[in-house]
Design a protein around this motif. Sequence first.
Motif, mmCIF file in Angstrom:
data_model
loop_
_atom_site.group_PDB
_atom_site.id
_atom_site.type_symbol
_atom_site.label_atom_id
_atom_site.label_comp_id
_atom_site.label_asym_id
_atom_site.label_seq_id
_atom_site.Cartn_x
_atom_site.Cartn_y
_atom_site.Cartn_z
ATOM 1 N N LYS A 177 12.211 78.617 85.695
ATOM 2 C CA LYS A 177 12.936 79.207 84.549
ATOM 3 C C LYS A 177 11.789 80.083 83.689
ATOM 4 O O LYS A 177 11.390 79.833 82.823
ATOM 5 N N MET A 178 12.351 81.406 83.891
ATOM 6 C CA MET A 178 11.378 82.407 83.372
ATOM 7 C C MET A 178 12.383 83.631 82.874
ATOM 8 O O MET A 178 12.036 84.787 83.060
ATOM 9 N N SER A 179 13.304 82.972 82.119
ATOM 10 C CA SER A 179 14.001 84.212 81.416
ATOM 11 C C SER A 179 14.813 85.167 82.067
ATOM 12 O O SER A 179 15.074 86.187 81.943
ATOM 13 N N GLN A 180 15.118 84.716 83.570
ATOM 14 C CA GLN A 180 15.787 85.718 84.492
ATOM 15 C C GLN A 180 17.248 86.208 83.794
ATOM 16 O O GLN A 180 17.857 87.038 84.584
ATOM 17 N N ASN A 181 17.734 85.382 83.155
ATOM 18 C CA ASN A 181 19.037 85.716 82.487
ATOM 19 C C ASN A 181 19.090 86.636 81.344
ATOM 20 O O ASN A 181 20.083 86.843 80.774
ATOM 21 N N ARG A 182 18.073 86.882 80.905
ATOM 22 C CA ARG A 182 17.919 88.125 79.686
ATOM 23 C C ARG A 182 17.876 89.445 80.179
ATOM 24 O O ARG A 182 17.541 89.738 81.454
ATOM 25 N N ASN A 183 18.082 90.238 79.620
ATOM 26 C CA ASN A 183 18.130 91.585 79.975
ATOM 27 C C ASN A 183 16.609 92.215 80.117
ATOM 28 O O ASN A 183 15.775 91.626 79.363
ATOM 29 N N GLU A 184 16.547 93.397 80.416
ATOM 30 C CA GLU A 184 14.950 93.794 80.769
ATOM 31 C C GLU A 184 14.236 93.961 79.357
ATOM 32 O O GLU A 184 13.282 93.690 79.323
ATOM 33 N N LYS A 185 15.040 94.584 78.400
ATOM 34 C CA LYS A 185 14.249 94.897 77.024
ATOM 35 C C LYS A 185 13.947 93.411 76.481
ATOM 36 O O LYS A 185 12.664 93.434 76.002
ATOM 37 N N ASP A 186 14.626 92.440 76.714
ATOM 38 C CA ASP A 186 14.388 91.209 76.135
ATOM 39 C C ASP A 186 13.290 90.281 76.875
ATOM 40 O O ASP A 186 12.169 89.951 76.398
ATOM 41 N N TYR A 187 13.333 90.716 78.205
ATOM 42 C CA TYR A 187 12.411 90.300 79.159
ATOM 43 C C TYR A 187 11.024 90.581 78.829
ATOM 44 O O TYR A 187 9.841 90.097 78.692
ATOM 45 N N ARG A 188 10.838 92.106 78.669
ATOM 46 C CA ARG A 188 9.729 92.563 78.451
ATOM 47 C C ARG A 188 9.255 92.064 77.065
ATOM 48 O O ARG A 188 7.807 91.692 77.016
ATOM 49 N N ASN A 189 10.024 91.707 76.051
ATOM 50 C CA ASN A 189 9.476 91.573 75.041
ATOM 51 C C ASN A 189 8.929 89.985 74.877
ATOM 52 O O ASN A 189 8.005 89.849 74.069
ATOM 53 N N ILE A 190 9.717 89.236 75.474
ATOM 54 C CA ILE A 190 9.144 87.859 75.729
ATOM 55 C C ILE A 190 7.864 87.745 76.202
ATOM 56 O O ILE A 190 7.064 87.099 75.903
ATOM 57 N N GLU A 220 5.685 89.967 76.235
ATOM 58 C CA GLU A 220 4.657 90.526 75.191
ATOM 59 C C GLU A 220 4.327 89.342 74.018
ATOM 60 O O GLU A 220 3.105 89.167 73.642
ATOM 61 N N LYS A 221 5.348 88.856 73.619
ATOM 62 C CA LYS A 221 5.412 87.805 72.573
ATOM 63 C C LYS A 221 4.484 86.538 72.986
ATOM 64 O O LYS A 221 3.527 86.123 72.368
ATOM 65 N N LEU A 222 4.591 86.063 74.275
ATOM 66 C CA LEU A 222 3.916 85.007 74.933
ATOM 67 C C LEU A 222 2.387 85.345 75.238
ATOM 68 O O LEU A 222 1.718 84.367 74.970
ATOM 69 N N ARG A 223 2.168 86.513 75.572
ATOM 70 C CA ARG A 223 0.825 86.881 75.672
ATOM 71 C C ARG A 223 -0.050 86.866 74.393
ATOM 72 O O ARG A 223 -1.031 86.370 74.225
ATOM 73 N N LYS A 274 -1.305 81.699 71.055
ATOM 74 C CA LYS A 274 -2.743 81.100 71.118
ATOM 75 C C LYS A 274 -2.705 80.042 72.424
ATOM 76 O O LYS A 274 -3.580 79.928 72.636
ATOM 77 N N ASP A 275 -1.611 79.478 72.576
ATOM 78 C CA ASP A 275 -1.464 78.543 73.446
ATOM 79 C C ASP A 275 -1.766 78.945 75.029
ATOM 80 O O ASP A 275 -0.831 80.069 75.491
ATOM 81 N N PRO A 276 -2.719 78.536 75.600
ATOM 82 C CA PRO A 276 -2.735 79.008 77.194
ATOM 83 C C PRO A 276 -1.602 78.854 78.007
ATOM 84 O O PRO A 276 -1.644 79.825 78.698
ATOM 85 N N ASN A 277 -1.062 78.017 77.659
ATOM 86 C CA ASN A 277 0.320 77.791 78.679
ATOM 87 C C ASN A 277 1.125 78.856 78.542
ATOM 88 O O ASN A 277 1.720 79.438 79.667
ATOM 89 N N SER A 278 1.241 79.517 77.150
ATOM 90 C CA SER A 278 2.142 80.658 77.042
ATOM 91 C C SER A 278 1.566 81.809 77.736
ATOM 92 O O SER A 278 2.340 82.598 78.301
ATOM 93 N N LYS A 279 0.373 81.998 77.609
ATOM 94 C CA LYS A 279 -0.020 83.250 78.265
ATOM 95 C C LYS A 279 0.109 83.095 79.800
ATOM 96 O O LYS A 279 0.240 83.922 80.636
#
Length: 207
Positions: A167-180, A182-185, A188-193
């Motif tokens: 489950k990796m946000s495949q249902n989001r549009n490309e702009k949302d996907y790219r933003n997610i 970037e935000k996850l990167r 601070k949580d290593p899992n998010s990265k």
Amino acid sequence: MYIPKYYKVTDFEEIREFIQHHSFGTLVSTRKGRPIATHVPLQLIKEEKDYYITGHVAYGNPQWRTFETSGDVLVIFQGPHAYVSSSWYEEENVPTWNYQAVHVYGSASILKEEALKQDLTKLLDKYEGHRENPISFESLSPELLEKEMKGIVGFKIHVKEVQAAFKMSQNRNEKDYRNIVEKLRNEKDPNSKQVANAMNKNLKGSL
């Protein structure tokens, strides 16, 4: 495992690679009608046309005694996971959680001594081979091995069914996907990265 169509993974090579990198799994069976689980390092191996999961548990662990009576067992492999804020979307929505998980169902049997030794040899080679002073099965003293072997029980699970959900946000549009990503990167949580890295691979594919 419930898997919406967006997140279902059927490419076995992709699943095999995932298990290889996230091989510390959860083994689940039933004992007197109640689920029982053990967290243990595992290996996915191929013999002729069939796949098997192998591992071992402590002799004192009652779970190995359930293999003959509990029917199929379940093995769960989990990868990185992370909270996804809906504030990262263009349009109003609710937060969610991204994750990767594989469920494997199969019948378990006990490994004989020689087969267990071979499995332990492969396990040590996998986790010790790259180290500066690697330990091998052959380098350990016979006295130690004899003592330790008495304290474990090896098992082998014949794989019958594999279910995989990434489950990796495949249902989001490309702009949302790219933003997610970037935000996850920036979390601070290593899992998010790690989730961001996994999602980024898809940017080179379907998106």
